[in-house]
Design an enzyme around this catalytic site. Structure first.
Site, mmCIF file in Angstrom:
data_model
loop_
_atom_site.group_PDB
_atom_site.id
_atom_site.type_symbol
_atom_site.label_atom_id
_atom_site.label_comp_id
_atom_site.label_asym_id
_atom_site.label_seq_id
_atom_site.Cartn_x
_atom_site.Cartn_y
_atom_site.Cartn_z
ATOM 1 N N ASP A 78 6.443 32.319 -49.098
ATOM 2 C CA ASP A 78 5.637 31.957 -50.273
ATOM 3 C C ASP A 78 6.451 32.273 -51.527
ATOM 4 O O ASP A 78 7.690 32.189 -51.522
ATOM 5 C CB ASP A 78 4.275 32.677 -50.212
ATOM 6 C CG ASP A 78 3.179 31.926 -50.954
ATOM 7 O OD1 ASP A 78 3.053 32.149 -52.188
ATOM 8 O OD2 ASP A 78 2.474 31.094 -50.356
ATOM 9 N N ASP A 79 5.782 32.622 -52.590
ATOM 10 C CA ASP A 79 6.455 32.857 -53.878
ATOM 11 C C ASP A 79 7.464 34.016 -53.771
ATOM 12 O O ASP A 79 7.420 34.808 -52.835
ATOM 13 C CB ASP A 79 5.375 33.183 -54.928
ATOM 14 C CG ASP A 79 5.846 32.869 -56.342
ATOM 15 O OD1 ASP A 79 7.046 32.642 -56.552
ATOM 16 O OD2 ASP A 79 4.995 32.868 -57.245
ATOM 17 N N LYS A 154 5.057 24.199 -49.500
ATOM 18 C CA LYS A 154 3.827 24.437 -50.266
ATOM 19 C C LYS A 154 4.198 24.280 -51.728
ATOM 20 O O LYS A 154 5.046 25.019 -52.234
ATOM 21 C CB LYS A 154 3.306 25.849 -49.982
ATOM 22 C CG LYS A 154 2.174 26.312 -50.898
ATOM 23 C CD LYS A 154 1.647 27.672 -50.435
ATOM 24 C CE LYS A 154 0.713 28.317 -51.441
ATOM 25 N NZ LYS A 154 0.235 29.655 -51.003
ATOM 26 N N ASP A 156 2.953 24.649 -55.324
ATOM 27 C CA ASP A 156 1.917 25.260 -56.157
ATOM 28 C C ASP A 156 1.848 24.548 -57.514
ATOM 29 O O ASP A 156 2.650 23.636 -57.777
ATOM 30 C CB ASP A 156 2.252 26.753 -56.324
ATOM 31 C CG ASP A 156 1.000 27.610 -56.368
ATOM 32 O OD1 ASP A 156 -0.057 27.090 -56.743
ATOM 33 O OD2 ASP A 156 1.099 28.809 -56.044
ATOM 34 N N SER A 188 -1.157 22.297 -53.643
ATOM 35 C CA SER A 188 -2.175 23.129 -54.296
ATOM 36 C C SER A 188 -2.860 22.382 -55.433
ATOM 37 O O SER A 188 -3.705 22.947 -56.126
ATOM 38 C CB SER A 188 -1.540 24.415 -54.826
ATOM 39 O OG SER A 188 -0.932 25.127 -53.777
ATOM 40 N N ARG A 213 -4.872 22.956 -50.868
ATOM 41 C CA ARG A 213 -5.736 24.057 -51.280
ATOM 42 C C ARG A 213 -6.751 23.500 -52.268
ATOM 43 O O ARG A 213 -6.401 22.976 -53.312
ATOM 44 C CB ARG A 213 -4.883 25.138 -51.941
ATOM 45 C CG ARG A 213 -4.127 26.043 -50.958
ATOM 46 C CD ARG A 213 -5.037 27.101 -50.373
ATOM 47 N NE ARG A 213 -5.755 27.757 -51.457
ATOM 48 C CZ ARG A 213 -5.210 28.663 -52.283
ATOM 49 N NH1 ARG A 213 -3.974 29.052 -52.107
ATOM 50 N NH2 ARG A 213 -5.926 29.185 -53.257
ATOM 51 N N ASP A 217 -7.760 31.419 -54.612
ATOM 52 C CA ASP A 217 -6.996 32.229 -53.657
ATOM 53 C C ASP A 217 -7.915 33.177 -52.892
ATOM 54 O O ASP A 217 -8.811 33.788 -53.478
ATOM 55 C CB ASP A 217 -5.992 33.128 -54.400
ATOM 56 C CG ASP A 217 -4.835 32.338 -54.960
ATOM 57 O OD1 ASP A 217 -4.853 31.092 -54.892
ATOM 58 O OD2 ASP A 217 -3.919 32.994 -55.485
HETATM 59 C C1 GLA Z 1 -0.969 30.988 -56.318
HETATM 60 C C2 GLA Z 1 -1.320 30.440 -54.934
HETATM 61 C C3 GLA Z 1 -1.212 31.544 -53.898
HETATM 62 C C4 GLA Z 1 0.196 32.114 -53.905
HETATM 63 C C5 GLA Z 1 0.554 32.594 -55.290
HETATM 64 C C6 GLA Z 1 2.013 32.985 -55.395
HETATM 65 O O1 GLA Z 1 -1.893 31.908 -56.772
HETATM 66 O O2 GLA Z 1 -2.617 29.895 -54.913
HETATM 67 O O3 GLA Z 1 -1.535 31.061 -52.609
HETATM 68 O O4 GLA Z 1 1.088 31.116 -53.476
HETATM 69 O O5 GLA Z 1 0.316 31.587 -56.277
HETATM 70 O O6 GLA Z 1 2.364 33.390 -56.658
#
Ligand code: GLA
Length: 412
Positions: A78-79, A154, A156, A188, A213, A217
């Site tokens: 992820d991030d 993914k 975002d 997202s 999404r 979150d």
């Molecule tokens: C957003 C996404 C999360 C995650 C964070 C990472 O909030 O919705 O799922 O990926 O960023 O910073």
């Protein structure tokens, strides 16, 4: 002129359709974010920081401990993996935390029969402030991910305008297609537009993304699970029809194995995500997860139902005054799954219902599988005389789902 229009429309259609043939059933795997967040302090916390070590350790366990063989194949970053853009504008992972680069990690995942997912952000910066994918970088980043042999992206939406998202998500979808590599695309986008029409065009999304999404979150609490669930149920008339093979609603990760859910709540999240045909992304420490939580996540019946090939998302069909909620999902083979979910907070509750009330014809014979014991136990539920009222009892104490599958006799 007419010919031109037709050509243009064909072109637009080609660009818009995500022709990757992927995710005919909801994706299953492991995603770093909910459990490991943006911990980048590898000096202080080498075992838990976002680094190649963390992903390799999870990969090993996914292969060794049965996860992969049950279908949990995506290992998703992820991030907080990005270091910078190099002088050619290409994304580069943080060199201290990912010293061997992403191709190395993808090769490692592939050598174990897994797939590697990565994260980017359609905007100036990722949500945690790392370099984003601005419109001019979409194609370059898609090519980079393909060269790295990444299997899922993914994308975002932090630090972007609505207009940038309108242009950027379809552009990335087309760019991923153009790489020639099969890369599943998780968007997202809807979560940044409130998740509902008219701001969100789900027909378009189903054409350009494999999953998306819709909403906020998930956080490590039961409250958060219910908040998300209630939103999905409230809008199920809109959301339920747009899911299907290759394109899924994503209510976010499973919390099972972390700190916020009781055992019963963990089972409930698994049952609810299963009936909603949700992606099953765990986000937990597979090095320390308890056997109980492993059993929930590895429940073969849940996984079989979640992965049903028809890919129809379930719905809440009844909301009783007694605070029992009933969910139903049609499955292949003329089968249905029914989840009885108690929102009570007092004590085990004896819930009475009937086939008619649950919209089942009484002209067939049904079987009931109970996953209460975390095993597939087959036991007759409905009496010989099918017109008789039957009951499930008790729906165990507060906030517990009892899970029943009604199956026609000869199949499944
Ligand atoms: C957003 C996404 C999360 C995650 C964070 C990472 O909030 O919705 O799922 O990926 O960023 O910073």
């Amino acid at each position: 002129m007419l010919l031109k229009t037709v050509l243009l429309l064909t072109l637009v259609a080609q660009v818009l359709v995500l022709e990757n043939g992927l995710l005919r059933t909801p994706p299953m795997g492991w995603l770093a974010w909910e459990r490991f967040r943006c911990n980048i302090d590898c000096d202080e916390d080498p075992k838990n920081c976002i680094s190649e070590r963390l992903f390799m350790e999870m990969a090993d366990l996914m292969a060794q401990d049965g996860w992969r063989d049950l279908g949990y194949v995506y290992l998703n970053i992820d991030d907080c993996w990005i270091g910078e853009r190099d002088d050619r504008g290409r994304l580069v992972p943080d060199s201290k935390r990912f010293p061997h680069g992403i191709t190395f990690l993808a090769d490692y995942a592939h050598s174990l029969g897994l797939k590697l997912g990565i994260y980017a952000d359609m905007g100036n910066l990722t949500c945690m402030g790392f370099p984003g994918t601005t419109l001019d970088k979409v194609e370059l980043d898609a090519q980079t991910f393909a060269e790295w042999k990444v299997d899922m992206l993914k994308l975002d939406g932090c630090f972007s305008t609505r207009q940038e998202r309108i242009e950027g998500y379809p552009k990335m979808s087309a760019a991923l297609n153009a790489t020639g590599r099969s890369i599943a695309f998780s968007c997202s986008w809807p979560a940044y537009e409130g998740g509902l029409p008219p701001e969100v065009n789900y027909t378009l999304l189903a054409n350009i993304c494999n999953l998306w999404r819709n909403f906020d979150d998930i956080q490590d609490s039961w409250r958060s699970v219910l908040f998300i669930l209630d939103w999905f149920v409230k809008h199920q008339d809109i959301l339920q029809p747009v899911a299907g093979p290759g394109h899924w609603n994503d209510p976010d990760m499973l919390l099972i194995g972390n700190f916020g859910l009781s055992y019963e709540q963990a089972r409930a999240q698994m049952a609810l995500w299963t009936v909603l045909a949700a992606p099953l992304f765990m986000s937990t420490d597979l090095r320390t997860i308890s056997p109980q939580n492993v059993n929930i996540l590895q429940n073969p019946l849940m996984i079989k139902i979640n992965q049903d090939p028809l890919g129809i998302q379930g719905r809440m069909i009844l909301k009783e005054k007694s605070l029992i909620q009933v969910f139903k999902r049609p499955l292949s083979g003329d089968t249905n799954v029914v989840v009885f979910f108690s929102r009570r907070t007092d004590m085990p509750f004896r819930y009475h219902s009937s086939l008619a009330k649950l919209n089942f014809s009484s002209s067939r014979i049904y079987e009931h599988y109970n996953s209460q014991e975390m095993e597939t136990i087959q036991m007759p539920l409905v009496e010989e005389c099918l017109k008789k009222m039957w009951y499930i009892c008790p729906v165990p104490p507060s906030m517990i789902s009892l899970f029943a599958v009604l199956v026609t006799y000869s199949q499944w």
